[in-house]
Design a protein around this motif. Structure first.
Motif, PDB file in Angstrom:
ATOM      1  N   SER A   1      -3.337   2.920   4.526  1.00 16.69           N
ATOM      2  CA  SER A   1      -3.735   1.587   5.001  1.00 16.69           C
ATOM      3  C   SER A   1      -5.097   1.178   4.471  1.00 16.69           C
ATOM      4  O   SER A   1      -5.453   0.002   4.541  1.00 16.69           O
ATOM      5  CB  SER A   1      -3.750   1.569   6.536  1.00 16.69           C
ATOM      6  OG  SER A   1      -4.686   2.506   7.020  1.00 16.69           O
TER       7      SER A   1
ATOM      8  N   SER B   1       0.814  -1.227   0.000  1.00 11.22           N
ATOM      9  CA  SER B   1       0.000   0.000   0.000  1.00 11.22           C
ATOM     10  C   SER B   1       0.837   1.261   0.000  1.00 11.22           C
ATOM     11  O   SER B   1       0.347   2.335   0.303  1.00 11.22           O
ATOM     12  CB  SER B   1      -0.916   0.001   1.237  1.00 11.22           C
ATOM     13  OG  SER B   1      -1.772  -1.103   1.211  1.00 11.22           O
TER      14      SER B   1
ATOM     15  N   THR C   1      -6.127   1.403   1.277  1.00 11.76           N
ATOM     16  CA  THR C   1      -6.108   0.918  -0.100  1.00 11.76           C
ATOM     17  C   THR C   1      -5.984  -0.601  -0.108  1.00 11.76           C
ATOM     18  O   THR C   1      -5.592  -1.230   0.867  1.00 11.76           O
ATOM     19  CB  THR C   1      -4.931   1.533  -0.894  1.00 11.76           C
ATOM     20  OG1 THR C   1      -3.710   1.187  -0.239  1.00 11.76           O
ATOM     21  CG2 THR C   1      -5.079   3.030  -1.011  1.00 11.76           C
ATOM     22  N   ASN C   2      -6.279  -1.185  -1.221  1.00 10.15           N
ATOM     23  CA  ASN C   2      -6.248  -2.637  -1.377  1.00 10.15           C
ATOM     24  C   ASN C   2      -4.793  -3.127  -1.333  1.00 10.15           C
ATOM     25  O   ASN C   2      -3.942  -2.627  -2.047  1.00 10.15           O
ATOM     26  CB  ASN C   2      -6.904  -3.013  -2.711  1.00 10.15           C
ATOM     27  CG  ASN C   2      -7.130  -4.497  -2.823  1.00 10.15           C
ATOM     28  OD1 ASN C   2      -6.759  -5.265  -1.933  1.00 10.15           O
ATOM     29  ND2 ASN C   2      -7.759  -4.900  -3.903  1.00 10.15           N
ATOM     30  N   ASP C   3      -4.514  -4.105  -0.484  1.00 18.86           N
ATOM     31  CA  ASP C   3      -3.155  -4.620  -0.326  1.00 18.86           C
ATOM     32  C   ASP C   3      -2.682  -5.405  -1.546  1.00 18.86           C
ATOM     33  O   ASP C   3      -1.507  -5.688  -1.674  1.00 18.86           O
ATOM     34  CB  ASP C   3      -3.064  -5.519   0.924  1.00 18.86           C
ATOM     35  CG  ASP C   3      -3.041  -4.688   2.191  1.00 18.86           C
ATOM     36  OD1 ASP C   3      -2.719  -3.485   2.102  1.00 18.86           O
ATOM     37  OD2 ASP C   3      -3.340  -5.245   3.258  1.00 18.86           O
TER      38      ASP C   3
ATOM     39  N   TYR D   1       1.867   6.261   2.699  1.00 22.16           N
ATOM     40  CA  TYR D   1       1.304   4.956   3.038  1.00 22.16           C
ATOM     41  C   TYR D   1      -0.158   5.147   3.370  1.00 22.16           C
ATOM     42  O   TYR D   1      -0.520   5.929   4.240  1.00 22.16           O
ATOM     43  CB  TYR D   1       2.030   4.337   4.238  1.00 22.16           C
ATOM     44  CG  TYR D   1       1.432   3.035   4.698  1.00 22.16           C
ATOM     45  CD1 TYR D   1       1.578   1.881   3.944  1.00 22.16           C
ATOM     46  CD2 TYR D   1       0.712   2.963   5.879  1.00 22.16           C
ATOM     47  CE1 TYR D   1       1.026   0.691   4.348  1.00 22.16           C
ATOM     48  CE2 TYR D   1       0.153   1.768   6.296  1.00 22.16           C
ATOM     49  CZ  TYR D   1       0.311   0.634   5.529  1.00 22.16           C
ATOM     50  OH  TYR D   1      -0.243  -0.540   5.934  1.00 22.16           O
TER      51      TYR D   1
END
Length: 159
Positions: A55, A33, A57-59, A53
């Motif tokens: 957290s 991410s 968002t889609n990993d 960064y």
């Protein structure tokens, strides 16, 4: 790659001078991410790098590299002068500021039958602009009453 969010991580490179640790961050769980923002200079060389960064968002996306090309921004005016300041300088140099104003005027004209008719015409007239402040223009209405008031308001002794 799984990272420990309790530890801090330093992102950097030895390829660029003064970028050995260009971003220090803490709380990252994964590099998937992370967004790397690369800012370029006029010669398309890396000028600055930052890390973001998110957290939420889609990993599965993986790390992203976003390149920001060089853009010429307008330069700031470090010696600002207001328009009024320029006008004061012009008027203090002996130049009166002149403004064009449209005035309506009524004239009497005789028509074909000999009758007088009033016509309204518009004329463009140049008028000198008075740039003085209100107090500079009207001091003579303030000062004499103030002097009279002070002259006639004597303190009388108390009985």
């Amino acid at each position: 790659m799984v990272l420990d969010p309790q530890l801090g991580y330093c992102f950097g490179t030895n390829d660029l001078p003064n970028h050995e640790c260009f971003s220090y961050t803490k709380g990252i769980k994964s590099l998937k991410s992370v967004q790397f923002h690369v800012f370029l200079d006029q010669a398309s060389q890396i000028q600055h790098i930052s890390v973001n960064y998110d957290s939420e968002t889609n990993d599965n996306d993986g790390p992203q590299v976003i390149i920001h090309p060089f853009e010429l921004a307008p330069s700031p005016n470090l010696n600002p002068e207001s328009l009024k300041g320029k006008q004061k300088k012009e008027s203090s140099a002996g130049q009166q500021r002149v403004e064009k104003v449209i005035q309506k005027k009524i004239i009497k004209v005789k028509d074909e039958n000999g009758n007088e008719i009033e016509k309204e015409i518009e004329q463009e007239v140049e008028v000198e602009v008075d740039d003085r402040s209100w107090i500079q223009k009207n001091w003579m209405y303030i000062v004499p009453p103030l002097i009279l008031f002070l002259m006639f308001s004597k303190d009388e002794p108390k009985k």
